[in-house]
Each structure stands twice: as structure tokens, then as C-alpha cells.
Enzyme design. Structure first.
Site, mmCIF file in Angstrom:
data_model
loop_
_atom_site.group_PDB
_atom_site.id
_atom_site.type_symbol
_atom_site.label_atom_id
_atom_site.label_comp_id
_atom_site.label_asym_id
_atom_site.label_seq_id
_atom_site.Cartn_x
_atom_site.Cartn_y
_atom_site.Cartn_z
ATOM 1 N N GLU A 197 65.071 36.423 66.902
ATOM 2 C CA GLU A 197 65.725 35.102 66.846
ATOM 3 C C GLU A 197 66.282 34.848 65.315
ATOM 4 O OE1 GLU A 197 61.345 34.532 65.584
ATOM 5 O OE2 GLU A 197 62.475 35.991 66.766
ATOM 6 N N HIS A 213 62.145 40.025 64.155
ATOM 7 C CA HIS A 213 62.471 38.758 64.642
ATOM 8 C C HIS A 213 63.970 38.709 65.338
ATOM 9 C CE1 HIS A 213 58.863 36.668 63.625
ATOM 10 N NE2 HIS A 213 58.768 37.536 62.493
ATOM 11 N N CYS A 245 57.219 40.416 66.977
ATOM 12 C CA CYS A 245 56.296 40.648 66.001
ATOM 13 C C CYS A 245 54.879 40.538 66.013
ATOM 14 C CB CYS A 245 56.578 39.387 64.772
ATOM 15 S SG CYS A 245 56.114 39.495 63.294
#
Length: 213
Positions: free
Chosen positions: A195, A193, A88
């Protein structure tokens, strides 16, 4: 092998750490993950991950405010060639400069500027938030096994307009082509992202942990 997730007061560190720990566990071996703001740990790490959330200038100043940390990351990534993953705003910091409310210099690792998203269709809301498909612009080891059109999770109002398309790995369509991933040499970064991107994100992280640029 040690992966250092850099803590400079920005980024969803807990989620990132859990995702990298899960991917490392599934790979087996001796891969360890640590969250650190210690320059010595950053230099000693085998891989560097730089997350980031919020405004470019705020993140840039936050990184510079930790004594010795920016220099340590530069030593590890540029001088020693350790694999690097920016997430990001952590990816955006790789750029020459950011133009979010003010002009501020980036790390200068990937040519280009971080500029506002300006979709051609005004019905597309800013920030660009949620799931979007990515288009692979070229092959890259960290994207091995990632299907064309895979869905990943975005939250951003600015993106990195690359100066050289050779550094562009993936884009996303949001009434304009947005930079979704960049890479050069031992460095890779995603605007989305990993994750938060479920199976696709874990695959990317596992690929990064196996990557030997």
C-alpha cells in the site's frame, strides 16, 4: 466478491483499505473491500488480508484477543482455501514462531521463524526502513508483471527465515538476504508494504484480487 481486511488493533488499515479499494476500482467488476473484526464477515469473505505493524508478540496477542477471529480466519484460509495476503507483521504471523524479545507461536502456515535482521555491515541501520529493490526467487501469479529489481517500501527490524526455500518468492539485499515475500498454496505474504509501494504495490494488489489459486 468481498475482500476482508482484518482489523485486530494493528496495522495501517486506512492506507491498506484505500490501496485495495483503488486497485479494485481500476479492475472494475463487483469487487468490494471491507475492514472488519467480525468473525462471520471473515468467514464469508472471498479473500482475506491480514496487515500488521509493531512487535510480533503484540500482534499475535491482538489477533487472539478478538473472540472467534483467529478461528474464522483459519476456517476461511485453511479449510475453505480462500486467497490470503499477509502484510508486514501480518506476513510474519504466518510463521511457526517469532523470536522478537520473546518466543511466541505463530499461525504455523509457512515453516520458519521470525528472527532479528543482522546485516554483515554494521553501517546498515536497523530498522531496515525505506525503499529497497527486490529479487524474485521464483514466479508467482501475484508477482506477474513485477520487474526484477522493482522497488518496494520496507519498515522492519525482523524478518521471516523460511524453513523451506520453496516457499520463498522474493528477497531484498540489506547486507544480508532478507525475506521480502513468501507464498504457498492459497497464501501469499510480503514483508514490504504494497500500500506504500506506489505502482508496484498497486500491481501486486490487483494481481491478488484477480488470483484464483
Amino acid at each position: 466478491m468481498l475482500t476482508a481486511i482484518i482489523d485486530y488493533g494493528s496495522g495501517n488499515l486506512r492506507s491498506a483499505a484505500k490501496a485495495f479499494e483503488r486497485a479494485a476500482g481500476e479492475l472494475g467488476g463487483d469487487e468490494k473491500v471491507t475492514v472488519t473484526s467480525d468473525p462471520d464477515e471473515a468467514i464469508a469473505a472471498d479473500r482475506i488480508v491480514l496487515p500488521g505493524q509493531g512487535a510480533f508478540a503484540e500482534c499475535r496477542r491482538g489477533l487472539a484477543a478478538v473472540p472467534g477471529l483467529e478461528e474464522a480466519i483459519g476456517e476461511a484460509v485453511i479449510a475453505r482455501g480462500r486467497p490470503f495476503f499477509g502484510i508486514c507483521v501480518g506476513m510474519q504471523l504466518m510463521a511457526d514462531r517469532g523470536r522478537e524479545f520473546e518466543v511466541i507461536e505463530g499461525l504455523g502456515w509457512v515453516g520458519g521463524e521470525v528472527v532479528a535482521i543482522e546485516p554483515a555491515d554494521p553501517s546498515f541501520k536497523i530498522p531496515h526502513m525505506g525503499w529497497n529493490q527486490i529479487t524474485l526467487e521464483r514466479s508467482h501469479p501475484v508477482f506477474d508483471g513485477i520487474a526484477e529489481g522493482a522497488h518496494t517500501y520496507f519498515v522492519h527490524s525482523f524478518h521471516l527465515a523460511v524453513a523451506d526455500r520453496a516457499n520463498l518468492i522474493a528477497t531484498a539485499d540489506y547486507a544480508q538476504a532478507l525475506t521480502a515475500a513468501v507464498g504457498r498454496d492459497n497464501m501469499v505474504g510480503t514483508q514490504f508494504h504494497p500500500e506504500k509501494s506506489q505502482v508496484t504495490g498497486l500491481r501486486l494488489i490487483a494481481n491478488f484480487l484477480r488470483w484464483r489459486p
